[in-house]
Design a protein around this motif. Structure first.
Motif, mmCIF file in Angstrom:
data_model
loop_
_atom_site.group_PDB
_atom_site.id
_atom_site.type_symbol
_atom_site.label_atom_id
_atom_site.label_comp_id
_atom_site.label_asym_id
_atom_site.label_seq_id
_atom_site.Cartn_x
_atom_site.Cartn_y
_atom_site.Cartn_z
ATOM 1 N N ALA A 57 -28.693 19.334 -25.003
ATOM 2 C CA ALA A 57 -28.540 20.111 -23.758
ATOM 3 C C ALA A 57 -29.114 21.513 -23.878
ATOM 4 O O ALA A 57 -29.785 22.010 -22.959
ATOM 5 C CB ALA A 57 -27.066 20.179 -23.374
ATOM 6 N N GLU A 58 -28.863 22.173 -25.011
ATOM 7 C CA GLU A 58 -29.349 23.548 -25.173
ATOM 8 C C GLU A 58 -30.871 23.612 -25.147
ATOM 9 O O GLU A 58 -31.452 24.556 -24.607
ATOM 10 C CB GLU A 58 -28.821 24.140 -26.490
ATOM 11 N N ALA A 83 -29.868 19.558 -18.509
ATOM 12 C CA ALA A 83 -28.949 20.212 -19.448
ATOM 13 C C ALA A 83 -27.519 20.158 -18.928
ATOM 14 O O ALA A 83 -26.574 19.853 -19.675
ATOM 15 C CB ALA A 83 -29.377 21.659 -19.682
ATOM 16 N N LEU A 84 -27.347 20.427 -17.623
ATOM 17 C CA LEU A 84 -26.003 20.471 -17.048
ATOM 18 C C LEU A 84 -25.400 19.077 -16.866
ATOM 19 O O LEU A 84 -24.181 18.916 -16.899
ATOM 20 C CB LEU A 84 -26.035 21.229 -15.721
ATOM 21 N N ARG A 85 -26.252 18.081 -16.680
ATOM 22 C CA ARG A 85 -25.742 16.701 -16.643
ATOM 23 C C ARG A 85 -25.181 16.328 -18.018
ATOM 24 O O ARG A 85 -24.146 15.648 -18.111
ATOM 25 C CB ARG A 85 -26.870 15.744 -16.248
ATOM 26 N N LEU A 86 -25.857 16.801 -19.064
ATOM 27 C CA LEU A 86 -25.425 16.504 -20.428
ATOM 28 C C LEU A 86 -24.223 17.344 -20.846
ATOM 29 O O LEU A 86 -23.364 16.881 -21.599
ATOM 30 C CB LEU A 86 -26.580 16.755 -21.408
ATOM 31 N N ASN A 87 -24.184 18.594 -20.355
ATOM 32 C CA ASN A 87 -23.092 19.506 -20.712
ATOM 33 C C ASN A 87 -22.806 20.442 -19.539
ATOM 34 O O ASN A 87 -23.405 21.522 -19.431
ATOM 35 C CB ASN A 87 -23.446 20.316 -21.959
ATOM 36 N N PRO A 88 -21.899 20.050 -18.640
ATOM 37 C CA PRO A 88 -21.607 20.858 -17.447
ATOM 38 C C PRO A 88 -21.011 22.227 -17.762
ATOM 39 O O PRO A 88 -20.948 23.093 -16.883
ATOM 40 C CB PRO A 88 -20.599 20.007 -16.675
ATOM 41 N N HIS A 89 -20.577 22.409 -19.005
ATOM 42 C CA HIS A 89 -19.916 23.659 -19.386
ATOM 43 C C HIS A 89 -20.867 24.627 -20.102
ATOM 44 O O HIS A 89 -20.404 25.620 -20.676
ATOM 45 C CB HIS A 89 -18.709 23.364 -20.279
#
Length: 223
Positions: A57-58, A83-89
């Motif tokens: 994600a990063e 990225a946000l689909r993989l890590n919404p936070h």
């Protein structure tokens, strides 16, 4: 500084010579290349990291940031949203998405992205600065000043935030305070051309023509 960034590039290069399939080293090399002002090379490194680790994600987020800087907003949005689909936070991805949405004129969506980044990471100076930029763009100057000051409370040596605060203060007619912030930006980053340019304009408006000419010339020399 430049020397440390060049050392970082050399160090990651050595790591990759020993272990070419090390996704994190490609990612870190991309970050170092971006810091060195080599965005095309950074893109290549991020893509190599993602070829090895597609759910990184990063790397998707930072690739989005570089693609934005290279004038590829649609590709940038795709990378940030991945990225946000993989890590919404991931606060950094929300901030990167906000900056490209702002560039596309999608102001309300940009504000929402910055506020989401700050809800996840309240001490995120870059997001406070980004929020200040969009607020200044829509004429909410006092709110913009508050956001820039929050960024600077968290990161006092943030030249871009000092410069942006100077712009907002200048728009508010607070010329001396604007000049002080441009000068602070340049004390930290003497090659910040925009700060020389806007400091020159502010000094000219106050009738300080010789000082203004010096900064205008520095702007030309840096471009």
């Amino acid at each position: 500084d430049l020397g440390k960034q060049e050392e970082a590039v050399a160090s990651y290069g050595k790591a990759l010579a020993l272990k070419p399939n090390y996704a994190e080293a490609h990612y870190n090399l991309g970050n170092a290349l971006q810091d060195l002002g080599k965005p095309e090379d950074a893109v290549s490194s991020y893509r190599k990291a993602l070829a090895l680790k597609p759910n990184y994600a990063e790397a998707h987020s930072n690739l989005g940031g570089v693609l934005r800087d290279l004038g590829k907003p649609e590709e940038s949005v795709t990378s940030c949203r991945t990225a946000l689909r993989l890590n919404p936070h991931l606060a950094e991805a929300h901030n990167n998405l906000g900056t490209v949405l702002q560039a596309l004129g999608k102001v309300e969506e940009a504000v929402a992205s910055y506020r989401k980044a700050l809800s996840l990471k309240p001490n995120y100076a870059d997001a406070h600065n980004s929020l200040g930029n969009v607020l200044r763009d829509v004429g909410k100057l006092e709110d913009a000043v508050t956001s820039y000051q929050k960024a600077l409370d968290l990161k006092p040596d943030y030249p871009e935030a000092h410069h942006n605060l100077g712009l907002a203060l200048q728009d508010l007619g607070k010329m001396e305070d604007a000049i002080t912030n441009y000068q602070k930006a340049l004390a930290i980053k003497p090659d910040l051309a925009e700060a020389h340019n806007n400091l020159g304009k502010a000094l000219k408006d106050l009738g300080r023509h010789e000082e203004a000419a010096t900064h205008c010339q520095k702007t030309i020399n840096l471009k």
